[in-house]
Design a protein around this motif. Sequence first.
Motif, short mmCIF file in Angstrom:
data_model
loop_
_atom_site.label_atom_id
_atom_site.label_comp_id
_atom_site.label_asym_id
_atom_site.label_seq_id
_atom_site.Cartn_x
_atom_site.Cartn_y
_atom_site.Cartn_z
N GLU A 17 12.79 -9.61 -31.61
CA GLU A 17 12.63 -8.57 -32.63
C GLU A 17 13.99 -8.05 -33.10
O GLU A 17 14.16 -7.74 -34.28
N LYS A 18 14.93 -7.97 -32.20
CA LYS A 18 16.26 -7.49 -32.56
C LYS A 18 16.97 -8.51 -33.46
O LYS A 18 17.69 -8.13 -34.39
N LEU A 19 16.77 -9.80 -33.21
CA LEU A 19 17.45 -10.85 -33.98
C LEU A 19 16.72 -11.25 -35.26
O LEU A 19 17.30 -11.94 -36.10
N ARG A 20 15.49 -10.84 -35.45
CA ARG A 20 14.71 -11.24 -36.62
C ARG A 20 15.42 -10.93 -37.94
O ARG A 20 15.47 -11.78 -38.83
N PRO A 21 16.04 -9.74 -38.14
CA PRO A 21 16.75 -9.48 -39.40
C PRO A 21 17.93 -10.45 -39.61
O PRO A 21 18.20 -10.86 -40.74
N ALA A 22 18.62 -10.79 -38.56
CA ALA A 22 19.75 -11.72 -38.69
C ALA A 22 19.27 -13.10 -39.10
O ALA A 22 19.90 -13.77 -39.92
N VAL A 23 18.14 -13.52 -38.58
CA VAL A 23 17.58 -14.82 -38.94
C VAL A 23 17.14 -14.81 -40.41
O VAL A 23 17.38 -15.77 -41.15
N ALA A 24 16.55 -13.72 -40.85
CA ALA A 24 16.13 -13.60 -42.25
C ALA A 24 17.35 -13.62 -43.17
O ALA A 24 17.35 -14.26 -44.23
N GLU A 25 18.43 -12.93 -42.77
CA GLU A 25 19.65 -12.94 -43.58
C GLU A 25 20.24 -14.34 -43.64
O GLU A 25 20.70 -14.79 -44.69
N TYR A 26 20.22 -15.05 -42.54
CA TYR A 26 20.73 -16.42 -42.51
C TYR A 26 19.96 -17.29 -43.51
O TYR A 26 20.57 -18.06 -44.26
#
Length: 84
Positions: A17-26
Amino acid sequence: MSDIIDQTRREITERIEKLRPAVAEYARLQAAAEALAGIGSAPAAEAAAPVTPAAPATRPAATGARRRPGRPRGSASTRPRRAA
């Protein structure tokens, strides 16, 4: 043993859940990079390269270079192929 597994699952879920925004930005950045890949690259290269007049065609002998030996002119493979 069950407590350790539950704790590990909980930590993994929190990390996802913490990394989900970073994956979406990628994913957004990858799509933008692909969209921009062909835009602007050719004009920038043309603008960066200085425009020089084309050199007149010269014969190799005029520049001091000699032709290397090789297949004689006109001897290209023009014979019909043999039937196998």
